[in-house]
Design a protein around this motif. Sequence first.
Motif, PDB file in Angstrom:
ATOM      1  N   ALA A  90      -8.634  17.401 -13.586  1.00  0.00           N
ATOM      2  CA  ALA A  90      -9.328  16.988 -11.868  1.00  0.00           C
ATOM      3  C   ALA A  90      -9.366  15.648 -11.968  1.00  0.00           C
ATOM      4  N   LEU A  91      -9.683  15.145 -12.656  1.00  0.00           N
ATOM      5  CA  LEU A  91      -9.891  13.490 -11.886  1.00  0.00           C
ATOM      6  C   LEU A  91      -8.860  13.060 -11.752  1.00  0.00           C
ATOM      7  N   VAL A  92      -7.703  13.244 -12.527  1.00  0.00           N
ATOM      8  CA  VAL A  92      -6.183  12.822 -11.875  1.00  0.00           C
ATOM      9  C   VAL A  92      -5.920  13.593 -10.731  1.00  0.00           C
ATOM     10  N   SER A  93      -5.867  14.444 -11.114  1.00  0.00           N
ATOM     11  CA  SER A  93      -5.365  15.057  -9.091  1.00  0.00           C
ATOM     12  C   SER A  93      -6.381  14.751  -8.210  1.00  0.00           C
ATOM     13  N   SER A  94      -7.844  14.487  -8.301  1.00  0.00           N
ATOM     14  CA  SER A  94      -8.500  14.464  -6.740  1.00  0.00           C
ATOM     15  C   SER A  94      -8.351  12.351  -6.937  1.00  0.00           C
ATOM     16  N   ILE A  95      -7.859  11.679  -8.096  1.00  0.00           N
ATOM     17  CA  ILE A  95      -7.243  10.228  -7.787  1.00  0.00           C
ATOM     18  C   ILE A  95      -6.355  10.227  -6.932  1.00  0.00           C
ATOM     19  N   LEU A  96      -5.406  11.148  -7.024  1.00  0.00           N
ATOM     20  CA  LEU A  96      -3.684  10.985  -6.773  1.00  0.00           C
ATOM     21  C   LEU A  96      -3.867  11.307  -5.043  1.00  0.00           C
ATOM     22  N   LEU A  97      -5.250  12.523  -4.354  1.00  0.00           N
ATOM     23  CA  LEU A  97      -4.984  13.181  -3.825  1.00  0.00           C
ATOM     24  C   LEU A  97      -5.522  11.953  -2.370  1.00  0.00           C
ATOM     25  N   SER A  98      -6.744  11.011  -3.203  1.00  0.00           N
ATOM     26  CA  SER A  98      -7.505   9.962  -2.824  1.00  0.00           C
ATOM     27  C   SER A  98      -6.330   8.820  -2.212  1.00  0.00           C
ATOM     28  N   THR A  99      -5.553   8.820  -3.386  1.00  0.00           N
ATOM     29  CA  THR A  99      -4.454   7.890  -2.554  1.00  0.00           C
ATOM     30  C   THR A  99      -3.719   7.804  -2.391  1.00  0.00           C
ATOM     31  N   ALA A 100      -3.107   9.344  -1.406  1.00  0.00           N
ATOM     32  CA  ALA A 100      -2.613   9.920  -0.433  1.00  0.00           C
ATOM     33  C   ALA A 100      -2.928   9.400   0.626  1.00  0.00           C
ATOM     34  N   VAL A 101      -4.556  10.270   1.197  1.00  0.00           N
ATOM     35  CA  VAL A 101      -5.142  10.184   2.030  1.00  0.00           C
ATOM     36  C   VAL A 101      -4.684   8.699   2.937  1.00  0.00           C
ATOM     37  N   LEU A 102      -6.055   7.585   1.587  1.00  0.00           N
ATOM     38  CA  LEU A 102      -5.572   6.075   1.737  1.00  0.00           C
ATOM     39  C   LEU A 102      -4.634   5.967   2.887  1.00  0.00           C
ATOM     40  N   VAL A 103      -3.110   5.952   2.082  1.00  0.00           N
ATOM     41  CA  VAL A 103      -1.645   5.198   2.218  1.00  0.00           C
ATOM     42  C   VAL A 103      -1.306   6.715   3.853  1.00  0.00           C
ATOM     43  N   HIS A 104      -1.269   7.264   3.628  1.00  0.00           N
ATOM     44  CA  HIS A 104      -1.311   8.424   5.296  1.00  0.00           C
ATOM     45  C   HIS A 104      -2.622   7.283   6.382  1.00  0.00           C
ATOM     46  N   VAL A 105      -3.572   6.793   6.009  1.00  0.00           N
ATOM     47  CA  VAL A 105      -4.459   6.524   7.298  1.00  0.00           C
ATOM     48  C   VAL A 105      -4.126   4.938   7.425  1.00  0.00           C
ATOM     49  N   ALA A 106      -3.952   4.541   6.454  1.00  0.00           N
ATOM     50  CA  ALA A 106      -3.267   2.817   6.728  1.00  0.00           C
ATOM     51  C   ALA A 106      -1.534   2.473   7.386  1.00  0.00           C
TER      52      ALA A 106
END
Length: 50
Positions: A23-39
């Motif tokens: 769960a921690l690894v998947s949340s880190i990957l998801l938050s990274t994807a969101v940050l890249v999309h926003v940036a």
Amino acid sequence: MSKNAGLRASVDVSSGGLLSIAALVSSILLSTAVLVHVATRGARSKSLWR
């Protein structure tokens, strides 16, 4: 002079612990994807790469 060093480790993980790690690894990957999309969203609209 060179000396070899060794390290040995072992870990015991329960099924609940493995689930929480996943769960921690998947949340880190998801938050990274969101940050890249926003940036990159603003860069595409402003045409900074042309």
